[in-house]
Design an enzyme around this catalytic site. Sequence first.
Site, PDB file in Angstrom:
ATOM      1  CG  ASP A  25      -1.935   1.080   1.274  1.00 32.88           C
ATOM      2  OD1 ASP A  25      -1.836   2.027   0.475  1.00 32.88           O
ATOM      3  OD2 ASP A  25      -2.847   0.996   2.115  1.00 32.88           O
ATOM      4  CB  ALA A  53      -0.545   3.852  -7.028  1.00 30.90           C
ATOM      5  CB  THR A  76      -5.504   6.037  -2.664  1.00 31.80           C
ATOM      6  OG1 THR A  76      -6.016   4.927  -1.923  1.00 31.80           O
ATOM      7  CG2 THR A  76      -4.565   5.532  -3.738  1.00 31.80           C
ATOM      8  CB  THR A 130      -6.476  13.200 -14.423  1.00 30.15           C
ATOM      9  OG1 THR A 130      -7.620  13.374 -15.261  1.00 30.15           O
ATOM     10  CG2 THR A 130      -6.782  13.830 -13.070  1.00 30.15           C
ATOM     11  CG  ASP A 131      -8.077  15.734 -19.016  1.00 29.08           C
ATOM     12  OD1 ASP A 131      -8.563  14.948 -18.171  1.00 29.08           O
ATOM     13  OD2 ASP A 131      -8.409  15.709 -20.218  1.00 29.08           O
ATOM     14  CD  GLU A 132     -11.843  13.368 -14.755  1.00 29.95           C
ATOM     15  OE1 GLU A 132     -12.649  13.667 -13.851  1.00 29.95           O
ATOM     16  OE2 GLU A 132     -11.763  12.233 -15.263  1.00 29.95           O
ATOM     17  CE1 TYR A 188      -8.793  10.431 -10.263  1.00 27.35           C
ATOM     18  CE2 TYR A 188     -10.078  11.514 -11.988  1.00 27.35           C
ATOM     19  CZ  TYR A 188      -8.934  10.845 -11.578  1.00 27.35           C
ATOM     20  OH  TYR A 188      -7.932  10.601 -12.484  1.00 27.35           O
ATOM     21  CB  SER A 189     -11.023  16.358 -10.511  1.00 27.49           C
ATOM     22  OG  SER A 189     -12.157  16.990  -9.977  1.00 27.49           O
ATOM     23  CE  LYS A 237      -4.039  11.800 -10.042  1.00 21.47           C
ATOM     24  NZ  LYS A 237      -2.913  10.861  -9.736  1.00 21.47           N
ATOM     25  CG  ASP A 247     -25.144  14.584 -16.682  1.00 27.14           C
ATOM     26  OD1 ASP A 247     -24.261  13.710 -16.769  1.00 27.14           O
ATOM     27  OD2 ASP A 247     -25.021  15.726 -17.166  1.00 27.14           O
TER      28      ASP A 247
END
Length: 353
Positions: free
Chosen positions: A58, A81, A99, A133-135, A158-159, A162, A287
């Site tokens: 981990d 990861a 994470t 990521t591009d997000e 998520y974005s 990141k 959506d």
Amino acid sequence: MRILVTGGCGFIGSALVLHLVQDLGHDVLTLDALTYAANPVSLAPLSDDPRHRLVEADICDPKAVHALYTEFRPDAVMHLAAESHVDRSITDPGAFIRTNVVGTQVMLDGARTHWDGLDGAAKAAFRFLHVSTDEVYGSLPPDGFFTEESRYDPRSPYSASKAASDHLARAWHETYGLPVLITNCSNNYGPRHFPEKLIPLMILNALEGKNLPVYGDGLNERDWIHVEDHARGLVAVLEKGRLGETYLLGGRSVRNNLAVVKGLCAAFDRLRPEHAPHDRLITYVADRPGHDRRYAIDPSKAEAEVAWAPTKNFETALEETVRWYLDNEAWWRPIREGRYTGERLGLGATKAS
């Protein structure tokens, strides 16, 4: 080179590890927690290759991470990861913070300790590549493109996680001098993609005659990059990128989701004409909350500075991806039938002590 790859049993990670070992001849240690989206079967071609080793650990475990740095003594780290599925981040944001944020901090701290202990040429040559990521940039207007100067504007857990990890990587470079590089990529597609994501989900649903659910009106746009193009781009940035810089890797293939699904249906009509027309399976569903309308990448900086460019034609490679799933049922069938987790440690993975 000796390269430590985190998340190497995932979709992008496995493509990268295969490229590093089989095409470039590097020695690779894959560090992967082997959670639900990791599949050691993706690295089966390396099961008897002495240049590759898979360790189950981990990235949030400092003891395990520091031990692997000490034992393997990498020349470079390629950190992929991450928890990456937007829908899952909406229902369980804590896992993404752990994470993507804490895990990145642990990997950076381990790299700094390792790097501080190197001398001379080894210290000068060491690199830490953080893959993102591009997000993180949010949603674009109809005619816009993300560049390395775009403002961060994440819209999902998520974005946001990141984006935080990007800032940590950049801070470790500025504060400690760690030789960090950052990449932000567009949507990936290709073989060995975990079937919760759009393209593999639609492929397997079409194969089984199930509905093809499309969010909203289906006109949300994404820039698509083939995973093998992405793997080559990551290596190019690692080898040639300027320290502390960010490079955007995109496929110059902007398509809306509905067009992608219809393209998959057309490929199925050609490959499995007995079930045509497959677009009759398309259904529209509510959506996703916070669904960004458009992503598109301008990869000009990477093209100019590290001599990389995408090579795959989207429509051709999309049909090749369909063919891969049709020809590799042994890879995806256990996932679809829920027999996946019990097979994890059958391909030479060792547990970190």
